[in-house]
Design a protein around this motif. Sequence first.
Motif, mmCIF file in Angstrom:
data_model
loop_
_atom_site.group_PDB
_atom_site.id
_atom_site.type_symbol
_atom_site.label_atom_id
_atom_site.label_comp_id
_atom_site.label_asym_id
_atom_site.label_seq_id
_atom_site.Cartn_x
_atom_site.Cartn_y
_atom_site.Cartn_z
ATOM 1 N N ASP A 214 19.913 -15.732 -19.787
ATOM 2 C CA ASP A 214 21.333 -15.776 -19.417
ATOM 3 C C ASP A 214 21.800 -14.507 -18.716
ATOM 4 O OD1 ASP A 214 21.374 -18.204 -20.485
ATOM 5 O OD2 ASP A 214 22.557 -17.686 -22.275
ATOM 6 N N GLU A 215 21.428 -13.371 -19.294
ATOM 7 C CA GLU A 215 21.849 -12.092 -18.704
ATOM 8 C C GLU A 215 21.190 -11.879 -17.340
ATOM 9 O OE1 GLU A 215 21.224 -12.466 -21.787
ATOM 10 O OE2 GLU A 215 22.954 -11.646 -22.872
ATOM 11 N N PHE A 216 19.934 -12.266 -17.272
ATOM 12 C CA PHE A 216 19.217 -12.063 -16.009
ATOM 13 C C PHE A 216 19.796 -12.970 -14.929
ATOM 14 C CE2 PHE A 216 14.602 -10.615 -14.825
ATOM 15 C CZ PHE A 216 15.154 -9.600 -14.054
ATOM 16 N N GLU A 217 20.195 -14.165 -15.331
ATOM 17 C CA GLU A 217 20.789 -15.102 -14.372
ATOM 18 C C GLU A 217 22.081 -14.511 -13.802
ATOM 19 O OE1 GLU A 217 21.807 -19.193 -15.695
ATOM 20 O OE2 GLU A 217 23.469 -18.866 -14.298
ATOM 21 N N GLU A 218 22.879 -13.968 -14.705
ATOM 22 C CA GLU A 218 24.146 -13.397 -14.262
ATOM 23 C C GLU A 218 23.914 -12.194 -13.332
ATOM 24 O OE1 GLU A 218 26.842 -12.640 -17.525
ATOM 25 O OE2 GLU A 218 27.881 -11.227 -16.197
ATOM 26 N N TYR A 219 22.913 -11.396 -13.702
ATOM 27 C CA TYR A 219 22.550 -10.230 -12.895
ATOM 28 C C TYR A 219 22.187 -10.656 -11.468
ATOM 29 C CZ TYR A 219 19.513 -6.267 -11.502
ATOM 30 O OH TYR A 219 18.915 -5.214 -10.854
ATOM 31 N N LEU A 220 21.352 -11.701 -11.373
ATOM 32 C CA LEU A 220 20.920 -12.163 -10.051
ATOM 33 C C LEU A 220 22.083 -12.785 -9.294
ATOM 34 C CD1 LEU A 220 17.527 -13.968 -10.878
ATOM 35 C CD2 LEU A 220 17.821 -11.687 -9.929
ATOM 36 N N GLU A 221 22.831 -13.616 -10.000
ATOM 37 C CA GLU A 221 23.907 -14.352 -9.338
ATOM 38 C C GLU A 221 24.941 -13.407 -8.711
ATOM 39 O OE1 GLU A 221 25.817 -17.170 -11.926
ATOM 40 O OE2 GLU A 221 27.258 -17.674 -10.349
ATOM 41 N N THR A 222 25.345 -12.399 -9.474
ATOM 42 C CA THR A 222 26.355 -11.469 -8.938
ATOM 43 C C THR A 222 25.834 -10.766 -7.693
ATOM 44 O OG1 THR A 222 26.225 -10.726 -11.242
ATOM 45 C CG2 THR A 222 28.090 -9.955 -9.969
ATOM 46 N N ARG A 223 24.552 -10.414 -7.701
ATOM 47 C CA ARG A 223 24.020 -9.677 -6.559
ATOM 48 C C ARG A 223 23.702 -10.588 -5.379
ATOM 49 N NH1 ARG A 223 23.704 -7.338 -10.943
ATOM 50 N NH2 ARG A 223 23.748 -5.062 -11.169
ATOM 51 N N PHE A 224 23.406 -11.862 -5.678
ATOM 52 C CA PHE A 224 23.160 -12.829 -4.597
ATOM 53 C C PHE A 224 24.465 -13.213 -3.897
ATOM 54 C CE2 PHE A 224 18.983 -14.907 -6.306
ATOM 55 C CZ PHE A 224 18.238 -14.009 -5.558
ATOM 56 N N ASN A 225 25.537 -13.170 -4.669
ATOM 57 C CA ASN A 225 26.798 -13.740 -4.218
ATOM 58 C C ASN A 225 27.269 -13.318 -2.816
ATOM 59 O OD1 ASN A 225 28.562 -15.690 -4.887
ATOM 60 N ND2 ASN A 225 30.076 -14.276 -5.725
ATOM 61 N N PRO A 226 27.230 -12.023 -2.463
ATOM 62 C CA PRO A 226 27.711 -11.640 -1.132
ATOM 63 C C PRO A 226 26.924 -12.268 0.018
ATOM 64 C CG PRO A 226 27.432 -9.712 -2.529
ATOM 65 C CD PRO A 226 26.841 -10.868 -3.265
ATOM 66 N N VAL A 227 25.660 -12.666 -0.225
ATOM 67 C CA VAL A 227 24.893 -13.274 0.872
ATOM 68 C C VAL A 227 24.684 -14.786 0.713
ATOM 69 C CG1 VAL A 227 23.655 -11.315 1.874
ATOM 70 C CG2 VAL A 227 22.779 -12.371 -0.189
ATOM 71 N N PHE A 228 24.540 -15.245 -0.522
ATOM 72 C CA PHE A 228 24.224 -16.674 -0.691
ATOM 73 C C PHE A 228 25.426 -17.516 -1.145
ATOM 74 C CE2 PHE A 228 19.954 -14.678 -1.636
ATOM 75 C CZ PHE A 228 19.388 -15.027 -0.431
ATOM 76 N N HIS A 229 26.506 -16.851 -1.425
ATOM 77 C CA HIS A 229 27.755 -17.533 -1.814
ATOM 78 C C HIS A 229 27.535 -18.643 -2.843
ATOM 79 C CE1 HIS A 229 29.161 -15.113 1.460
ATOM 80 N NE2 HIS A 229 28.270 -15.688 2.237
ATOM 81 N N LYS A 230 27.907 -19.884 -2.465
ATOM 82 C CA LYS A 230 27.879 -20.986 -3.442
ATOM 83 C C LYS A 230 26.483 -21.296 -3.968
ATOM 84 C CE LYS A 230 31.762 -23.769 -1.960
ATOM 85 N NZ LYS A 230 31.882 -24.694 -0.849
#
Length: 354
Positions: A214-230
């Motif tokens: 769960d924590e790792f998912e959140e870590y990746l998601e936040t950092r992916f967000n500016p480039v991969f958005h949805k």
Amino acid sequence: MENPFKFGSIVDNEFFTDRVKETAYICNFLNSRNHLVLISPRRFGKSSLVLKAVKQANRKYIRLNLQKVTSISDFAAKLLTEVYNAHPWEKLKQQVMKFRVIPTISNNQVTGAIEIGFQPTHDQRVLLEDVFSLIENAHTEKERLVVILDEFQEIRAISPILEKMLRAIMQEQKHVNYILLGSQESMMTDIFENVKSPFYHFGELMRLQKLPRDEFEEYLETRFNPVFHKQSKELANQVLDYTACHPYYTQELASRMWQISVLTNVMSDIMQSAIREIVETHDLSYERIWLNFNRTDMWVLQRLAAQAELQIGEYRTSTIYSALKRLQHSGHVIYTDRYELEDPFFKAWILTKL
Ligand SMILES: Nc1ncnc2c1ncn2[C@@H]1O[C@H](COP(=O)(O)OP(=O)(O)OP(=O)(O)O)[C@@H](O)[C@H]1O
Ligand SMILES: [Mg+2]
């Protein structure tokens, strides 16, 4: 934009996620007079975790990787160098003058770093004894030094007499907390759990797991967000499925995906493109590693890569078991809840090449 993922070296701050419980545990543990033994497969985050905890606890520490040590006198010299770097020289000078073998201290012309060495001596024990008693005398029971020895299992490769010698010296010390790290499960367990071993029950054994999903998912998601958005959440999950939450390989894959998308604007099939690139980068070294395996090991690795049954009558159970032990020892196979290839990209290489 700077790549928000980091792999290959110690991580801290924005590159470090979770391990909250473990960090707190180690911090608290350091208040006791006990020693800690931390074991995990390679690149699970041992060094990063320990450094974070020691800094958080606001403790003075020195750190040495035993993989870089070539002999007992080199061990004494490298340890002394670390102590030298951690303390004002004035505080140590008097002590060093009392050493039975006086060390040579010089300045490396190229790097500017201090280099400490010992003249060859037939009794290397005195070098170790003097350096360890300097460490003891430069600290107090209240302000114990934390001594982190990384890749501790290497102690057996440095010299066959070192283990016994070191234990005898270390058990006399009162002003040090030792944290001993190792990535070879079987050897570390033998060092600390075998009744006949000098380090039997020397410290508390702690086994580090992969990062929680769960924590790792959140870590990746936040950092992916500016480039991969949805797409970020879905991609984060795909990555974790692929790497099975392995800290290092997850960061490596995420880093490559981020890089591809920022440099090329390619968004489709991004994870597969990143995997292909990584596997290609390692192609030569994988090939070299592969050619050094014997036939049974090759067979076992192929079966594990394909997630296929091992007990199909091709090899005897004892032969398969020995191969698994060998591959675990060399770090290519790890056991978590089952046997698996340590490196998901090597696994991909095996599957495509063979
Ligand atoms: N808490 C963490 N959060 C995010 N990534 C991490 C974390 N811990 C480790 N990693 C990833 O794993 C990599 C390896 O970490 P580290 O060097 O601390 O592991 P190690 O177990 O000491 O490795 P080795 O076996 O090589 O000594 C880091 O570079 C980073 O990519
Ligand atoms: Mg390490």
